[in-house]
Design an enzyme around this catalytic site. Sequence first.
Site, PDB file in Angstrom:
ATOM      1  N   ASP A  21       0.833  -1.214   0.000  1.00 23.72           N
ATOM      2  CA  ASP A  21       0.000   0.000   0.000  1.00 23.72           C
ATOM      3  C   ASP A  21       0.864   1.258   0.000  1.00 23.72           C
ATOM      4  O   ASP A  21       1.971   1.260   0.533  1.00 23.72           O
ATOM      5  CB  ASP A  21      -0.911  -0.033   1.247  1.00 23.72           C
ATOM      6  CG  ASP A  21      -2.089   0.914   1.109  1.00 23.72           C
ATOM      7  OD1 ASP A  21      -2.366   1.388  -0.009  1.00 23.72           O
ATOM      8  OD2 ASP A  21      -2.743   1.194   2.143  1.00 23.72           O
ATOM      9  N   ASN A  69     -10.904  -2.413  -5.391  1.00 29.71           N
ATOM     10  CA  ASN A  69     -10.126  -1.503  -6.238  1.00 29.71           C
ATOM     11  C   ASN A  69     -10.785  -1.292  -7.611  1.00 29.71           C
ATOM     12  O   ASN A  69     -10.473  -0.333  -8.311  1.00 29.71           O
ATOM     13  CB  ASN A  69      -8.683  -1.993  -6.418  1.00 29.71           C
ATOM     14  CG  ASN A  69      -7.825  -1.868  -5.175  1.00 29.71           C
ATOM     15  OD1 ASN A  69      -6.879  -2.624  -4.973  1.00 29.71           O
ATOM     16  ND2 ASN A  69      -8.123  -0.894  -4.303  1.00 29.71           N
TER      17      ASN A  69
HETATM   18  C1  IPE Z   1      -5.437  -2.724  -0.197  1.00 28.95           C
HETATM   19  O1  IPE Z   1      -5.109  -1.386  -0.308  1.00 28.95           O
HETATM   20  C2  IPE Z   1      -5.403  -3.390  -1.543  1.00 28.95           C
HETATM   21  C3  IPE Z   1      -4.091  -3.534  -2.141  1.00 28.95           C
HETATM   22  C4  IPE Z   1      -2.952  -3.158  -1.630  1.00 28.95           C
HETATM   23  C5  IPE Z   1      -4.067  -4.185  -3.417  1.00 28.95           C
HETATM   24  P1  IPE Z   1      -6.215  -0.254  -0.462  1.00 28.95           P
HETATM   25  O2  IPE Z   1      -5.489   1.027  -0.575  1.00 28.95           O
HETATM   26  O3  IPE Z   1      -7.144  -0.594  -1.565  1.00 28.95           O
HETATM   27  O4  IPE Z   1      -7.014  -0.359   0.914  1.00 28.95           O
HETATM   28  P2  IPE Z   1      -7.806   0.745   1.736  1.00 28.95           P
HETATM   29  O5  IPE Z   1      -8.759   1.381   0.780  1.00 28.95           O
HETATM   30  O6  IPE Z   1      -6.789   1.713   2.246  1.00 28.95           O
HETATM   31  O7  IPE Z   1      -8.450  -0.010   2.839  1.00 28.95           O
HETATM   32  C1  IPE Z   2      -1.486   0.334  -3.413  1.00 29.95           C
HETATM   33  O1  IPE Z   2      -1.338   1.707  -3.436  1.00 29.95           O
HETATM   34  C2  IPE Z   2      -1.757  -0.231  -4.790  1.00 29.95           C
HETATM   35  C3  IPE Z   2      -3.149  -0.662  -5.000  1.00 29.95           C
HETATM   36  C4  IPE Z   2      -4.080  -0.672  -4.100  1.00 29.95           C
HETATM   37  C5  IPE Z   2      -3.507  -1.108  -6.315  1.00 29.95           C
HETATM   38  P1  IPE Z   2      -2.576   2.691  -3.395  1.00 29.95           P
HETATM   39  O2  IPE Z   2      -2.976   2.972  -4.793  1.00 29.95           O
HETATM   40  O3  IPE Z   2      -3.660   2.185  -2.529  1.00 29.95           O
HETATM   41  O4  IPE Z   2      -1.905   3.973  -2.779  1.00 29.95           O
HETATM   42  P2  IPE Z   2      -2.502   4.939  -1.672  1.00 29.95           P
HETATM   43  O5  IPE Z   2      -2.964   4.078  -0.537  1.00 29.95           O
HETATM   44  O6  IPE Z   2      -3.628   5.676  -2.323  1.00 29.95           O
HETATM   45  O7  IPE Z   2      -1.363   5.808  -1.285  1.00 29.95           O
HETATM   46 MG    MG Z   3      -4.081   2.382  -0.568  1.00 32.50          MG
END
Ligand code: IPE
Ligand code: IPE
Ligand code: MG
Length: 246
Positions: A21, A69
Amino acid sequence: MPGSSNTGFGTPPAHIAIIMDGNGRWATARGLPRTVGHKKGVEAVRAAVEAARELGVRYLTLYSFSTENWTRPQDEVSALMQLLRFYLRGEIAKLHRNGIRVRIIGERQRLSADIQALIENAESLTAGNTQMTLVIALSYGGRQELVEAARKIAVAVRDGELAAEAVTAELFAAHLSTGDDIPDPDLMIRTSGEKRVSNFLLWQLAYAEMVFLDTLWPDFGRRDLEEAIQEYHRRDRRFGATVGSR
Ligand code: IPE
Ligand code: IPE
Ligand code: MG
């Protein structure tokens, strides 16, 4: 060597699962579009896979894209899918050379046909490899996985193939996408400072040690992995028993 440890601090946990993340925040902090963060994130994936293999980790699960996502803006979803294509096309030969078995878990029917084909090719090409198993959670949701398992079991009971009394925890686990060949994670790492599981491996994480790092995923490297493993070794896993009774 499989199962061996080059860490100098004990055998690494057999199965490490990572919620990767913080890509978006990494990019935003630099005034860049979020997709640049995802691109950097792929480099961190390469480094993490290599480090895990070298450290003797047997199973590495990476949460790459969640069911939820799919609700992100269309252009971000497309960019992520494009990166996935690049990763699968560009990396599979190397993973195979390094003896890595690739497994994809998640609702793959939601992915485009060409990505499904790449996945099937990656899985069949690497099926016999034994150095490390790389599980990629893609279009994955823990609740959806549990519902799917329950549905399969319900159908088997309805059709008279299975007695309701035969439904045990082991049988249930075998109906999950991790099947009966991928052990539960010993260590779960989440980067970016968030402290939640976000629908990741809800069943399988029952007794995992959780390590939360402030590092944003694109900055994650071998040192972070080693630090998380060291933290894991400082933990006292009891599995519900009293100290020393196991
Ligand atoms: C979890 O991260 C999913 C992945 C890393 C693929 P998210 O960024 O989607 O989760 P939330 O929204 O912070 O809970
Ligand atoms: C993790 O990074 C990757 C995916 C969930 C696909 P994020 O895209 O969630 O990045 P933040 O949490 O918005 O910084
Ligand atoms: Mg995230």
